[in-house]
Motif scaffolding. Structure first.
Motif, PDB file in Angstrom:
ATOM      1  N   PRO A   1      -2.034  -1.485   0.128  1.00  0.00           N
ATOM      2  CA  PRO A   1      -1.730  -1.139  -1.268  1.00  0.00           C
ATOM      3  C   PRO A   1      -2.170  -2.231  -2.220  1.00  0.00           C
ATOM      4  O   PRO A   1      -2.203  -3.406  -1.863  1.00  0.00           O
ATOM      5  N   THR A   2      -2.510  -1.841  -3.430  1.00  0.00           N
ATOM      6  CA  THR A   2      -2.854  -2.819  -4.449  1.00  0.00           C
ATOM      7  C   THR A   2      -1.573  -3.511  -4.916  1.00  0.00           C
ATOM      8  O   THR A   2      -0.460  -3.062  -4.645  1.00  0.00           O
ATOM      9  N   ILE A   3      -1.757  -4.607  -5.636  1.00  0.00           N
ATOM     10  CA  ILE A   3      -0.600  -5.318  -6.185  1.00  0.00           C
ATOM     11  C   ILE A   3       0.172  -4.404  -7.120  1.00  0.00           C
ATOM     12  O   ILE A   3       1.412  -4.379  -7.124  1.00  0.00           O
ATOM     13  N   ARG A   4      -0.551  -3.622  -7.915  1.00  0.00           N
ATOM     14  CA  ARG A   4       0.126  -2.716  -8.854  1.00  0.00           C
ATOM     15  C   ARG A   4       0.921  -1.644  -8.103  1.00  0.00           C
ATOM     16  O   ARG A   4       2.018  -1.264  -8.526  1.00  0.00           O
ATOM     17  N   GLU A   5       0.385  -1.142  -7.003  1.00  0.00           N
ATOM     18  CA  GLU A   5       1.122  -0.146  -6.220  1.00  0.00           C
ATOM     19  C   GLU A   5       2.397  -0.758  -5.646  1.00  0.00           C
ATOM     20  O   GLU A   5       3.450  -0.101  -5.607  1.00  0.00           O
ATOM     21  N   ARG A   6       2.322  -2.000  -5.226  1.00  0.00           N
ATOM     22  CA  ARG A   6       3.518  -2.659  -4.709  1.00  0.00           C
ATOM     23  C   ARG A   6       4.555  -2.857  -5.800  1.00  0.00           C
ATOM     24  O   ARG A   6       5.756  -2.664  -5.591  1.00  0.00           O
ATOM     25  N   ARG A   7       4.092  -3.255  -6.972  1.00  0.00           N
ATOM     26  CA  ARG A   7       5.026  -3.463  -8.081  1.00  0.00           C
ATOM     27  C   ARG A   7       5.661  -2.151  -8.515  1.00  0.00           C
ATOM     28  O   ARG A   7       6.858  -2.092  -8.816  1.00  0.00           O
ATOM     29  N   LEU A   8       4.867  -1.079  -8.526  1.00  0.00           N
ATOM     30  CA  LEU A   8       5.402   0.235  -8.889  1.00  0.00           C
ATOM     31  C   LEU A   8       6.451   0.674  -7.874  1.00  0.00           C
ATOM     32  O   LEU A   8       7.536   1.143  -8.240  1.00  0.00           O
ATOM     33  N   ALA A   9       6.140   0.516  -6.587  1.00  0.00           N
ATOM     34  CA  ALA A   9       7.084   0.904  -5.545  1.00  0.00           C
ATOM     35  C   ALA A   9       8.383   0.114  -5.657  1.00  0.00           C
ATOM     36  O   ALA A   9       9.481   0.666  -5.534  1.00  0.00           O
TER      37      ALA A   9
ATOM     38  N   ASP B   1       7.365   6.905 -20.046  1.00  0.00           N
ATOM     39  CA  ASP B   1       5.936   6.984 -20.381  1.00  0.00           C
ATOM     40  C   ASP B   1       5.190   5.750 -19.875  1.00  0.00           C
ATOM     41  O   ASP B   1       4.074   5.866 -19.362  1.00  0.00           O
ATOM     42  N   ALA B   2       5.813   4.587 -20.012  1.00  0.00           N
ATOM     43  CA  ALA B   2       5.166   3.344 -19.583  1.00  0.00           C
ATOM     44  C   ALA B   2       4.956   3.321 -18.074  1.00  0.00           C
ATOM     45  O   ALA B   2       3.892   2.909 -17.586  1.00  0.00           O
ATOM     46  N   LEU B   3       5.944   3.782 -17.325  1.00  0.00           N
ATOM     47  CA  LEU B   3       5.822   3.792 -15.873  1.00  0.00           C
ATOM     48  C   LEU B   3       4.782   4.797 -15.403  1.00  0.00           C
ATOM     49  O   LEU B   3       4.031   4.534 -14.455  1.00  0.00           O
ATOM     50  N   VAL B   4       4.717   5.938 -16.045  1.00  0.00           N
ATOM     51  CA  VAL B   4       3.715   6.943 -15.672  1.00  0.00           C
ATOM     52  C   VAL B   4       2.310   6.424 -15.977  1.00  0.00           C
ATOM     53  O   VAL B   4       1.385   6.591 -15.176  1.00  0.00           O
ATOM     54  N   ARG B   5       2.149   5.767 -17.121  1.00  0.00           N
ATOM     55  CA  ARG B   5       0.844   5.162 -17.440  1.00  0.00           C
ATOM     56  C   ARG B   5       0.486   4.104 -16.403  1.00  0.00           C
ATOM     57  O   ARG B   5      -0.666   4.003 -15.966  1.00  0.00           O
ATOM     58  N   PHE B   6       1.471   3.323 -16.015  1.00  0.00           N
ATOM     59  CA  PHE B   6       1.232   2.294 -15.013  1.00  0.00           C
ATOM     60  C   PHE B   6       0.808   2.920 -13.691  1.00  0.00           C
ATOM     61  O   PHE B   6      -0.085   2.409 -13.002  1.00  0.00           O
ATOM     62  N   ALA B   7       1.412   4.046 -13.332  1.00  0.00           N
ATOM     63  CA  ALA B   7       1.071   4.735 -12.084  1.00  0.00           C
ATOM     64  C   ALA B   7      -0.384   5.208 -12.086  1.00  0.00           C
ATOM     65  O   ALA B   7      -1.045   5.222 -11.052  1.00  0.00           O
ATOM     66  N   ARG B   8      -0.887   5.590 -13.266  1.00  0.00           N
ATOM     67  CA  ARG B   8      -2.265   6.070 -13.348  1.00  0.00           C
ATOM     68  C   ARG B   8      -3.278   4.972 -13.033  1.00  0.00           C
ATOM     69  O   ARG B   8      -4.382   5.245 -12.568  1.00  0.00           O
ATOM     70  N   SER B   9      -2.904   3.715 -13.299  1.00  0.00           N
ATOM     71  CA  SER B   9      -3.836   2.609 -13.062  1.00  0.00           C
ATOM     72  C   SER B   9      -3.481   1.806 -11.814  1.00  0.00           C
ATOM     73  O   SER B   9      -4.137   0.797 -11.519  1.00  0.00           O
ATOM     74  N   ALA B  10      -2.474   2.258 -11.078  1.00  0.00           N
ATOM     75  CA  ALA B  10      -1.949   1.457  -9.963  1.00  0.00           C
ATOM     76  C   ALA B  10      -2.947   1.281  -8.826  1.00  0.00           C
ATOM     77  O   ALA B  10      -2.860   0.317  -8.066  1.00  0.00           O
ATOM     78  N   ARG B  11      -3.893   2.199  -8.695  1.00  0.00           N
ATOM     79  CA  ARG B  11      -4.835   2.105  -7.574  1.00  0.00           C
ATOM     80  C   ARG B  11      -6.020   1.193  -7.868  1.00  0.00           C
ATOM     81  O   ARG B  11      -6.843   0.936  -6.990  1.00  0.00           O
ATOM     82  N   GLN B  12      -6.126   0.714  -9.090  1.00  0.00           N
ATOM     83  CA  GLN B  12      -7.243  -0.154  -9.449  1.00  0.00           C
ATOM     84  C   GLN B  12      -7.152  -1.469  -8.682  1.00  0.00           C
ATOM     85  O   GLN B  12      -6.103  -2.084  -8.603  1.00  0.00           O
ATOM     86  N   ARG B  13      -8.292  -1.884  -8.162  1.00  0.00           N
ATOM     87  CA  ARG B  13      -8.336  -3.126  -7.396  1.00  0.00           C
ATOM     88  C   ARG B  13      -8.908  -4.248  -8.236  1.00  0.00           C
ATOM     89  O   ARG B  13      -9.666  -4.023  -9.167  1.00  0.00           O
ATOM     90  N   GLY B  14      -8.525  -5.475  -7.914  1.00  0.00           N
ATOM     91  CA  GLY B  14      -8.981  -6.644  -8.654  1.00  0.00           C
ATOM     92  C   GLY B  14      -9.887  -7.517  -7.809  1.00  0.00           C
ATOM     93  O   GLY B  14     -10.139  -7.236  -6.625  1.00  0.00           O
TER      94      GLY B  14
END
Length: 289
Positions: free
Chosen positions: A10-18, A77-90
């Protein structure tokens, strides 16, 4: 079915979302895993895998979860927006197969952070090291028994971290408190240390950096037990994280009370340390200016 399964790390964003979805269930909704799964019409296994970053969660599923938790409006709304970009890799994901998972996780968090409050006890903070200092510190302290190629890879990664930090459109704010012993411990040679002092003087002048020295005469303080970094993120719903590293592993602290303790400790240490002006004067003396 593999479409929603996490077939790659998982990306860092996916971990933070989870982590945030789990935190909301436990602290806001006050629901058990089984209760939430039943309300959603999902299996307990599915929800557990989502909360542990073992299964990707879509923006629509995030909306479903938040509805059960009765969270709506801007926060939803903020969490849903975050979920849309959660798969982006750095950039740090390029190192996922060649560096320890703890280290790549830290790089991702650091790259996403809005601010870093870092106390360094034994060696100078990695974001502030020169390449020569980093090489000697890594070879003699952090990876003493590792092959030369691994040491070189770690140093190259550190330089990439610094470049990414300095080139961010919105620079991460760094409040660095460094123990006096780390400044006076000769890593490499006196020439390496002089260049390192000059580098610290240069960085301390940046508007997004505050540098302080914790002097020996300060006596006992919370940082004597070891280095740590408190990280804050731009998304207001995302909790702060504390990173504590040792020789063979790292610890990430997300519990709100524990993070608060570290934050208070850092603020106390900032009050005990030399002022930025006094710290700069010490660096100039050490550099022989």
């Amino acid at each position: 079915m593999l479409d929603h399964m996490t077939a790659r790390p998982p990306t860092i964003r996916e971990r933070r979302l989870a982590s945030e979805l789990r935190r909301l269930r436990e602290t806001c909704a006050l629901l058990k895993l089984e209760e939430t799964a039943e309300k959603l019409g999902w299996s307990k296994t599915k929800l557990s895998r989502i909360e542990n970053s073992l299964r990707r969660v879509s923006p629509a599923e995030v909306q479903q979860i938040l509805a059960v938790y009765e969270i709506d409006g801007p926060r939803s709304d903020a969490l849903v927006r975050f979920a849309r970009s959660a798969r982006q890799r750095g950039w740090w994901d390029a190192y996922a197969n060649s560096l320890p998972a703890d280290y790549t996780t830290y790089m991702g968090l650091e790259a996403e952070a809005e601010w870093l409050n870092a106390y360094s006890m034994g060696i100078i903070n990695g974001l502030m090291q020169t390449a020569d200092y980093a090489m000697h510190a890594t070879k003699s302290v952090l990876m003493r028994f590792a092959p030369a190629s691994d040491v070189e890879r770690r140093v190259a990664t550190r330089m990439t971290r610094q470049k990414a930090w300095s080139e961010r459109e919105e620079p991460t704010r760094l409040w660095a408190i460094t123990d006096e012993t780390a400044l006076k411990r000769v890593i490499g040679s006196p020439d390496v240390m002089r260049d390192q002092y000059l580098r610290l003087i240069e960085l301390a002048a940046l508007p997004n950096v505050m540098f302080q020295v914790m002097p020996l005469h300060a006596g006992g303080h919370p940082g004597v037990v070891g280095s740590f970094t408190v990280m804050g993120f731009p998304e207001r719903f995302t909790p702060e994280v504390v990173y504590v590293e040792n020789m063979t592993s790292a610890l990430y602290i997300e519990d709100e009370r524990e993070v608060h303790t570290y934050s208070l400790a850092f603020e106390q240490m900032g009050a005990m340390a030399l002022s930025p002006e006094e710290s700069l004067a010490m660096l100039e003396r050490l550099a022989g200016q």
